[in-house]
Design an enzyme around this catalytic site. Structure first.
Site, mmCIF file in Angstrom:
data_model
loop_
_atom_site.group_PDB
_atom_site.id
_atom_site.type_symbol
_atom_site.label_atom_id
_atom_site.label_comp_id
_atom_site.label_asym_id
_atom_site.label_seq_id
_atom_site.Cartn_x
_atom_site.Cartn_y
_atom_site.Cartn_z
ATOM 1 N N ARG A 62 -22.622 -8.293 -2.808
ATOM 2 C CA ARG A 62 -21.262 -7.764 -2.875
ATOM 3 C C ARG A 62 -20.291 -8.760 -2.248
ATOM 4 N NH1 ARG A 62 -22.418 -4.996 -6.391
ATOM 5 N NH2 ARG A 62 -22.340 -2.734 -6.582
ATOM 6 N N HIS A 64 -18.886 -11.187 -11.923
ATOM 7 C CA HIS A 64 -19.752 -10.029 -11.602
ATOM 8 C C HIS A 64 -20.612 -9.625 -12.812
ATOM 9 C CE1 HIS A 64 -20.186 -6.376 -8.752
ATOM 10 N NE2 HIS A 64 -21.244 -6.439 -9.559
HETATM 11 P P1 NDP Z 1 -31.978 -2.174 -1.920
HETATM 12 O O1 NDP Z 1 -31.356 -0.992 -1.265
HETATM 13 O O2 NDP Z 1 -33.280 -2.015 -2.600
HETATM 14 O O3 NDP Z 1 -32.144 -3.339 -0.843
HETATM 15 C C1 NDP Z 1 -31.182 -3.660 0.110
HETATM 16 C C2 NDP Z 1 -31.779 -4.644 1.089
HETATM 17 O O4 NDP Z 1 -30.757 -5.024 2.028
HETATM 18 C C3 NDP Z 1 -32.928 -4.048 1.919
HETATM 19 O O5 NDP Z 1 -33.901 -5.018 2.150
HETATM 20 C C4 NDP Z 1 -32.230 -3.668 3.218
HETATM 21 O O6 NDP Z 1 -33.082 -3.633 4.355
HETATM 22 C C5 NDP Z 1 -31.246 -4.811 3.362
HETATM 23 N N1 NDP Z 1 -30.159 -4.466 4.265
HETATM 24 C C6 NDP Z 1 -29.233 -3.491 4.137
HETATM 25 N N2 NDP Z 1 -28.393 -3.499 5.194
HETATM 26 C C7 NDP Z 1 -28.807 -4.491 6.003
HETATM 27 C C8 NDP Z 1 -28.361 -4.989 7.245
HETATM 28 N N3 NDP Z 1 -27.302 -4.473 7.877
HETATM 29 N N4 NDP Z 1 -29.023 -6.013 7.790
HETATM 30 C C9 NDP Z 1 -30.096 -6.546 7.163
HETATM 31 N N5 NDP Z 1 -30.579 -6.121 5.988
HETATM 32 C C10 NDP Z 1 -29.942 -5.090 5.406
HETATM 33 O O7 NDP Z 1 -30.884 -2.746 -2.912
HETATM 34 P P2 NDP Z 1 -31.110 -3.626 -4.229
HETATM 35 O O8 NDP Z 1 -32.035 -4.737 -3.914
HETATM 36 O O9 NDP Z 1 -31.436 -2.759 -5.384
HETATM 37 O O10 NDP Z 1 -29.618 -4.163 -4.476
HETATM 38 C C11 NDP Z 1 -28.951 -4.947 -3.510
HETATM 39 C C12 NDP Z 1 -27.473 -5.047 -3.854
HETATM 40 O O11 NDP Z 1 -27.268 -5.906 -4.964
HETATM 41 C C13 NDP Z 1 -26.808 -3.736 -4.319
HETATM 42 O O12 NDP Z 1 -26.493 -2.916 -3.211
HETATM 43 C C14 NDP Z 1 -25.559 -4.241 -5.021
HETATM 44 O O13 NDP Z 1 -24.510 -4.363 -4.106
HETATM 45 C C15 NDP Z 1 -25.970 -5.641 -5.511
HETATM 46 N N6 NDP Z 1 -26.048 -5.704 -6.981
HETATM 47 C C16 NDP Z 1 -25.281 -6.642 -7.622
HETATM 48 C C17 NDP Z 1 -25.345 -6.769 -8.991
HETATM 49 C C18 NDP Z 1 -24.568 -7.824 -9.686
HETATM 50 O O14 NDP Z 1 -24.505 -7.825 -10.920
HETATM 51 N N7 NDP Z 1 -23.984 -8.768 -8.965
HETATM 52 C C19 NDP Z 1 -26.211 -5.910 -9.812
HETATM 53 C C20 NDP Z 1 -26.975 -4.969 -9.025
HETATM 54 C C21 NDP Z 1 -26.885 -4.885 -7.670
HETATM 55 P P3 NDP Z 1 -34.323 -2.607 4.438
HETATM 56 O O15 NDP Z 1 -35.325 -3.146 3.437
HETATM 57 O O16 NDP Z 1 -34.788 -2.703 5.813
HETATM 58 O O17 NDP Z 1 -33.780 -1.259 4.042
HETATM 59 C C1 OXD Z 2 -24.537 -2.830 -9.440
HETATM 60 C C2 OXD Z 2 -23.622 -3.814 -9.954
HETATM 61 O O1 OXD Z 2 -24.434 -2.462 -8.286
HETATM 62 O O2 OXD Z 2 -23.515 -3.936 -11.180
HETATM 63 O O3 OXD Z 2 -25.438 -2.398 -10.195
HETATM 64 O O4 OXD Z 2 -22.987 -4.536 -9.190
#
Ligand code: NDP
Ligand code: OXD
Length: 318
Positions: free
Chosen positions: A233, A281
């Site tokens: 993000r 994006h």
């Molecule tokens: P998940 O919820 O599966 O994973 C999030 C990861 O981030 C976990 O490992 C979590 O830790 C870690 N995390 C969260 N907060 C913290 C913190 N404060 N400090 C350290 N680690 C942290 O999400 P996804 O992998 O499915 O997706 C990740 C992000 O990708 C989405 O939230 C979205 O914003 C973005 N995204 C972007 C897209 C694009 O097209 N650019 C498409 C899809 C998603 P823990 O494992 O310990 O919970």
């Molecule tokens: C998502 C994105 O969060 O598209 O899936 O960014």
């Protein structure tokens, strides 16, 4: 048995290229708010699929049981100040989305490793010019965010031969990937030539990718300055710091798919750096038909008592 209606407040017009949301919904009736459908009452609606939406809509759904996010990230949904209390929120987890994010991450890492910008420029000028060619195993990539997307990217980067490290809130166990949690952040950063962001946007991750963090990254002996790649993000990154680090060489290049404000302003200096790849994006768009299939499947699980999957933890914000 009649299927319960899905309330839909996402404009999929641009995304419905390969199929429509209805193709995935197995005949489930829909009230499509984004297409102007305005029934007299929203009472009786149990399920809502949303992305960006009017803040007062939920007040009109007294029977709502589940909110579905149209994306994997839920920051937009959670930013609604009128979010009803106690209603479960399900985020989108999907093989196609995961695979496409890993493709984008691998492509960016390879673009930087194989100096694609240099060759694009050389081609434009019809210049036959060589550039240094380290191999993947010479480069250590650190992934911040080792969730569904981060873990898949880690495995695929490993398969390409990169050394891969991971960092997340809770420490993970992954074969062949050294994992760190918050207390190991500096040790993790000090080894990373490339840094990949796949974090959700929460209070804890806002502005985390800043100058102080970039200056802790490792310098590669041949490629010299570290590379930053963000597919998570935009509000997790500080763009004035990125621009300043690209200018003073603290960063050697970036690939950014997400921005503090989207669309990225045409005046942003980020568009104009030679070593910056800028994307609107699109690293991994939600596939609309898969999303329909997923939501329909989750509703069936919910109604059969099997339970919903991929629930958002509101106390953590993701
Ligand atoms: P998940 O919820 O599966 O994973 C999030 C990861 O981030 C976990 O490992 C979590 O830790 C870690 N995390 C969260 N907060 C913290 C913190 N404060 N400090 C350290 N680690 C942290 O999400 P996804 O992998 O499915 O997706 C990740 C992000 O990708 C989405 O939230 C979205 O914003 C973005 N995204 C972007 C897209 C694009 O097209 N650019 C498409 C899809 C998603 P823990 O494992 O310990 O919970
Ligand atoms: C998502 C994105 O969060 O598209 O899936 O960014």
């Amino acid at each position: 048995m009649d299927k319960s209606t899905l309330f839909l407040s996402v404009d999929f017009t641009a995304a419905e290229k390969l199929g429509s949301i209805h193709d995935g919904l197995d005949g489930r009736p829909v009230i499509d708010w984004s297409k102007g459908e305005r029934p007299d009452s929203l009472a009786g609606i149990k399920y809502a699929l949303v992305w960006e939406f009017d803040h007062d809509l939920f007040d009109r759904m007294p029977d709502l049981e589940v909110i579905f996010s149209a994306g994997a990230g839920v920051d937009k949904v959670l930013s609604n100040p009128a979010l009803p209390q106690g209603i479960p929120i399900v985020r989108f987890v999907d093989h196609s989305l995961t695979t496409r994010m890993s493709e984008w991450i691998c492509m960016q890492c390879l673009n930087h490793l194989r100096q694609q910008k240099h060759y694009d420029e050389a081609q434009k000028k019809a210049v036959w010019a060589d550039a240094p060619q380290p191999q993947a195993s010479d480069v250590t990539i650190g992934i911040m965010g080792l969730g569904v997307l981060g873990q898949d990217s880690a495995q695929k980067l490993k398969a390409l031969g990169f050394n891969v490290l991971g960092w997340s809130r809770t420490k993970k166990e992954m074969e062949g990937v050294d994992c760190y949690n918050e207390s190991g952040l500096d040790e993790f950063l000090s080894q990373c030539h490339y840094l990949v962001g796949l974090l959700p946007l929460t209070a804890g991750t806002t502005g985390i990718f800043n100058k102080g963090l970039f200056t802790k990254l490792a310098k590669h002996p041949v490629l010299s300055s570290p590379i930053f790649i963000n597919g998570g993000r935009g509000k997790s990154q500080v763009e004035v710091d990125i621009a300043s680090c690209l200018e003073d060489g603290a960063l050697g290049g970036v690939s950014l798919d997400v921005f503090e404000n989207e669309p990225l302003d045409a005046d942003s200096p980020l568009w104009r750096f030679d070593n910056a790849y800028i994307f609107p994006h699109v690293a991994a768009n939600s596939d609309v038909m898969s999303l329909g299939r997923y939501v329909d499947g989750q509703i069936k699980r919910h109604e059969s008592g099997e339970g919903l999957e991929n629930l958002v933890d509101l106390s953590l914000g993701y």
